[in-house]
Design an enzyme around this catalytic site. Structure first.
Site, mmCIF file in Angstrom:
data_model
loop_
_atom_site.group_PDB
_atom_site.id
_atom_site.type_symbol
_atom_site.label_atom_id
_atom_site.label_comp_id
_atom_site.label_asym_id
_atom_site.label_seq_id
_atom_site.Cartn_x
_atom_site.Cartn_y
_atom_site.Cartn_z
ATOM 1 N N GLU A 1 -3.959 -20.452 1.624
ATOM 2 C CA GLU A 1 -5.226 -21.030 1.215
ATOM 3 C C GLU A 1 -5.122 -21.632 -0.182
ATOM 4 O O GLU A 1 -5.923 -22.469 -0.582
ATOM 5 C CB GLU A 1 -6.269 -19.914 1.222
ATOM 6 C CG GLU A 1 -7.697 -20.349 1.283
ATOM 7 C CD GLU A 1 -8.585 -19.171 1.623
ATOM 8 O OE1 GLU A 1 -9.641 -19.051 0.994
ATOM 9 O OE2 GLU A 1 -8.215 -18.379 2.510
ATOM 10 N N ARG B 1 -12.720 -18.026 5.556
ATOM 11 C CA ARG B 1 -11.739 -18.315 6.605
ATOM 12 C C ARG B 1 -12.344 -18.416 7.998
ATOM 13 O O ARG B 1 -11.912 -19.234 8.810
ATOM 14 C CB ARG B 1 -10.638 -17.247 6.574
ATOM 15 C CG ARG B 1 -9.787 -17.366 5.331
ATOM 16 C CD ARG B 1 -8.798 -16.239 5.197
ATOM 17 N NE ARG B 1 -7.932 -16.456 4.054
ATOM 18 C CZ ARG B 1 -6.978 -15.623 3.673
ATOM 19 N NH1 ARG B 1 -6.777 -14.504 4.356
ATOM 20 N NH2 ARG B 1 -6.230 -15.882 2.627
ATOM 21 N N GLN C 1 -9.198 -11.514 11.871
ATOM 22 C CA GLN C 1 -9.315 -12.799 11.175
ATOM 23 C C GLN C 1 -8.242 -13.783 11.622
ATOM 24 O O GLN C 1 -7.053 -13.452 11.653
ATOM 25 C CB GLN C 1 -9.184 -12.583 9.667
ATOM 26 C CG GLN C 1 -9.343 -13.872 8.869
ATOM 27 C CD GLN C 1 -9.335 -13.598 7.374
ATOM 28 O OE1 GLN C 1 -8.285 -13.483 6.764
ATOM 29 N NE2 GLN C 1 -10.515 -13.483 6.789
ATOM 30 N N ARG D 1 -12.554 -11.036 5.942
ATOM 31 C CA ARG D 1 -11.940 -10.804 4.637
ATOM 32 C C ARG D 1 -11.833 -12.096 3.830
ATOM 33 O O ARG D 1 -11.420 -13.123 4.345
ATOM 34 C CB ARG D 1 -10.537 -10.207 4.799
ATOM 35 C CG ARG D 1 -9.817 -10.033 3.462
ATOM 36 C CD ARG D 1 -8.467 -9.375 3.630
ATOM 37 N NE ARG D 1 -7.480 -10.187 4.306
ATOM 38 C CZ ARG D 1 -6.806 -11.202 3.748
ATOM 39 N NH1 ARG D 1 -7.062 -11.570 2.506
ATOM 40 N NH2 ARG D 1 -5.898 -11.862 4.446
ATOM 41 N N HIS E 1 -4.197 -13.592 11.878
ATOM 42 C CA HIS E 1 -3.682 -13.302 10.540
ATOM 43 C C HIS E 1 -3.915 -11.875 10.054
ATOM 44 O O HIS E 1 -3.017 -11.269 9.484
ATOM 45 C CB HIS E 1 -4.323 -14.293 9.559
ATOM 46 C CG HIS E 1 -3.880 -14.130 8.140
ATOM 47 N ND1 HIS E 1 -2.551 -14.229 7.761
ATOM 48 C CD2 HIS E 1 -4.590 -13.891 7.000
ATOM 49 C CE1 HIS E 1 -2.456 -14.067 6.448
ATOM 50 N NE2 HIS E 1 -3.665 -13.834 5.971
ATOM 51 N N PHE F 1 -10.103 -19.880 -4.603
ATOM 52 C CA PHE F 1 -9.796 -19.492 -3.239
ATOM 53 C C PHE F 1 -11.091 -19.477 -2.439
ATOM 54 O O PHE F 1 -12.180 -19.323 -3.004
ATOM 55 C CB PHE F 1 -9.158 -18.089 -3.208
ATOM 56 C CG PHE F 1 -7.753 -18.074 -2.681
ATOM 57 C CD1 PHE F 1 -6.714 -18.582 -3.436
ATOM 58 C CD2 PHE F 1 -7.469 -17.548 -1.431
ATOM 59 C CE1 PHE F 1 -5.410 -18.561 -2.967
ATOM 60 C CE2 PHE F 1 -6.182 -17.520 -0.942
ATOM 61 C CZ PHE F 1 -5.138 -18.029 -1.711
ATOM 62 N N HIS G 1 -6.591 -17.057 10.385
ATOM 63 C CA HIS G 1 -6.447 -17.902 9.201
ATOM 64 C C HIS G 1 -6.454 -19.358 9.651
ATOM 65 O O HIS G 1 -5.801 -19.715 10.624
ATOM 66 C CB HIS G 1 -5.134 -17.578 8.478
ATOM 67 C CG HIS G 1 -5.056 -18.132 7.088
ATOM 68 N ND1 HIS G 1 -4.935 -19.483 6.837
ATOM 69 C CD2 HIS G 1 -5.083 -17.527 5.878
ATOM 70 C CE1 HIS G 1 -4.888 -19.665 5.528
ATOM 71 N NE2 HIS G 1 -4.972 -18.500 4.920
ATOM 72 N N LEU H 1 2.182 -18.963 8.068
ATOM 73 C CA LEU H 1 1.040 -19.206 7.197
ATOM 74 C C LEU H 1 1.296 -20.306 6.168
ATOM 75 O O LEU H 1 2.349 -20.365 5.547
ATOM 76 C CB LEU H 1 0.682 -17.915 6.458
ATOM 77 C CG LEU H 1 -0.622 -17.945 5.668
ATOM 78 C CD1 LEU H 1 -1.803 -18.062 6.629
ATOM 79 C CD2 LEU H 1 -0.748 -16.691 4.822
ATOM 80 N N ALA I 1 0.829 -1.206 0.000
ATOM 81 C CA ALA I 1 0.000 0.000 0.000
ATOM 82 C C ALA I 1 0.862 1.254 0.000
ATOM 83 O O ALA I 1 0.588 2.219 -0.730
ATOM 84 C CB ALA I 1 -0.940 -0.005 1.205
#
Length: 597
Positions: A252, A283, A237, A412, A370, A117, A239, A249, A17
């Site tokens: 996914e 998730r 969230q 999300r 996550h 996904f 995961h 991680l 970002a």
């Protein structure tokens, strides 16, 4: 005043970002990007599975379907104007990354490859759709490298390894930031017309997390202390697939390629919880399913984990049972070579950290903290807003995980995080440059860095009765246990009281390192203060929301309550105390209805 720098646009954070904002701002304004890390070490580089866009390169897909999946995945708490904007921008955003040089995987025809996904569907059939554009299982890494190269090409000025510690407002307008140069310990003041915060999330508040050590909620805490509200912080969230105990991680994308979840009895269990999409449910659903299996005694050997199985013989068996097909209509199958090609980093992680080879062995996994759906409130152009969408803070912008647009709502969807930071990072940069070109310079106060200096002096001169490392571990344990996947009022009330007690104890922290050069003990102690601020907001927001929605799952209020709780939480610090208020969710096309899996 020594160490004063002046730029029209100042971007705090050099992840996806921040780099996107810096790149687009630099096209028309003198721009600096300030980061406590070297840019290519930012946490965007850890994003594995893909970036979502309805390209339709394998099968029919539409931005409207992507929008609906995002609204539904958000459990109807996402603002639908922002969601529609993001999903419509997605195709051009991904193609732009490709044109910048990002090496996406390819279809046999040379188009950008896409994989399924969780939560992404064909809205007409209800079946999973291939929407995640990917570069093996290192998509975020490729985005980070590509954007950094573009920023260098565009003459963005970087201040690497500068920790931003305060935000300067003059007459209600953003005017600059204060930072510490890690290599010298010196304070620097950056004078700007526009300030963009892109500082990432705060997963290090929790004991088991996929987040990097740098993810300590700095940007959110700095602005919160300066009176900017934080939005929807109760929604964090977890995961479903983190490496057991370590939290690292496992994308996914493993389940997108056909991997399945297996309990301690050797049973595939997701069809029981999500009969339609099974292992590709969203998730929050999968994380709760895993925890339920463990709580009911079906973990592996009575421990807190289950298996993730990507072995070709398992995938091919269940793909045949599910009737999964390749794009050409042939039965879906994989080989060991296919697995190695599709998820090389995951294979490497498991071999190095677990001594497990996923091609021949199952992977032990457990849910891991996550991603935060909440953060600094913004509109779809990255402009920071307070109270409602119309009340902007002049010159202040935010994008990425530290911001709350809100496109993610209560939960999300996978691959929407990379899309979020590319789309809203771009528009935050454009708006920041546009504002800077028309705004006048403010006059900086002569003591702009005094508040930050006082914070660090307090850590050097505390009583020493408390140790920052021990306090940090205590906070993480409390938050993971009592404000985690499943929540109850008495546990959250206890967590809130303990966090407030720890905030008081934090005043007695004293660091032992008196040096100035790369004093990581001092900086870690300061980061702990940020985490304690944010932890209080999370616990307070979660305790107050008496319903279950998305990532916020209360055992004492198990149902979603749209009549009373279809609204965003805002927490603002006023006179040293946190105060809660609410604002409405923007609903344009999709009225809330029950989620179907």
């Amino acid at each position: 005043m020594p160490n004063v720098h002046q730029f029209e646009v100042i971007v705090v954070g050099a992840g996806g970002a921040g780099l996107m904002a810096g790149l687009y701002a630099s096209k028309s304004a003198k721009t600096a990007v300030i980061s406590k890390l070297y840019p290519t070490r930012s946490h965007t580089g850890a994003a594995q599975g893909g970036i979502s866009a309805a390209l339709g390169n394998y099968e029919e897909d539409k931005p409207e379907w992507h929008m609906y999946d995002t609204v539904k995945g958000s459990d109807y708490l996402g603002d639908q104007d922002a969601i529609e904007f993001m999903c419509n921008e997605a195709i051009d955003a991904v193609l732009e990354l490709e044109h910048m040089g990002l090496p996406f995987d390819r279809t046999p025809e040379g188009k950008i490859s896409q994989r399924p996904f969780g939560g992404h569907t064909n809205n007409e059939t209800g079946k999973p759709v291939r929407r995640a554009a990917h570069a093996a299982d290192r998509t975020g890494h490729m985005i980070l490298q590509t954007l950094y190269q573009q920023c260098i090409k565009n003459d963005v000025t970087f201040f690497d390894e500068y920790q931003v510690v305060d935000f300067i407002m003059v007459d209600g307008k953003a005017s600059g930031i204060v930072a510490i140069e890690l290599a010298t310990g010196e304070f620097h003041t950056f004078h700007g017309k526009s300030i963009v915060f892109a500082t990432g999330g705060h997963g290090r508040i929790f004991e088991v997390t996929s987040n990097a050590y740098a993810y300590t909620g700095d940007g959110a805490a700095i602005l919160y202390r300066r009176g900017i509200p934080l939005e929807d912080m109760e929604f964090f969230q977890f995961h479903p697939t983190g490496i057991y105990k370590l939290g690292i991680l496992i994308t996914e994308g493993v389940r997108g390629e056909g991997g399945v979840l297996i309990n301690g009895r050797g049973e595939r269990f997701m069809p029981k919880y999500a009969p339609s999409v099974k292992d590709l449910a969203s998730r929050d659903v999968v994380s709760r399913a895993i925890l339920t299996e463990i709580k009911e005694g079906r973990g592996v050997d009575g421990k807190n984990y289950v298996w993730l199985d990507i072995r070709p013989e398992t995938v091919n068996k269940f793909a045949a049972e599910d009737g999964r097909k390749n794009p050409d209509g042939s039965p879906y199958t994989i080989t060991g070579d296919t697995v190695l090609k599709k998820i090389p980093d995951i294979i490497d992680f498991c071999r190095v950290y677990l001594g497990v080879d996923p091609i021949t062995q199952m992977m032990p996994i457990q849910p891991t903290a996550h991603y935060t759906m909440g953060g600094i409130p913004t509109n779809k152009f990255g402009e920071v807003v307070v109270e409602d969408k119309g009340s902007k803070v002049p010159g202040l912008y935010a994008a990425g995980e530290c911001a709350c647009v809100s496109v993610h709502g209560a939960n999300r969807l996978g691959t929407n995080s990379l899309l979020d930071l590319v789309v809203f990072g771009k528009h935050a940069g454009l708006k920041a440059a546009e504002y800077a070109k028309s705004a006048e310079w403010t006059r900086l106060p002569g003591n702009a860095d005094s508040a930050a200096r006082s914070e660090f002096e307090a850590l050097r001169n505390g009583s020493g009765k408390e140790n920052a490392f021990d306090l940090s571990n205590e906070m993480k344990s409390v938050m993971f246990r009592d404000v985690g996947i499943y929540r109850r009022e008495n546990e959250m009330q206890s967590a809130l009281e303990k966090v407030r007690e720890m905030q008081a104890r934090y005043k007695d922290v004293r660091v032992s390192d008196t040096g100035t050069i790369f004093n990581t003990e001092l900086l870690n102690a300061w980061e702990l203060g940020n985490m304690l601020e944010v932890a209080e907001v999370i616990a307070m927001s979660a305790l107050n929301r008496r319903e279950s929605r998305g990532g916020h799952s209360r055992e004492d209020y198990p149902e979603r309550d749209d009549e009373n709780w279809l609204k965003h939480t805002l927490v603002t610090k006023k006179n040293g105390k946190a105060e809660i208020s609410y604002k409405p969710v923007v609903i344009t096309k999709h009225r809330p209805k029950a989620r179907v899996y």
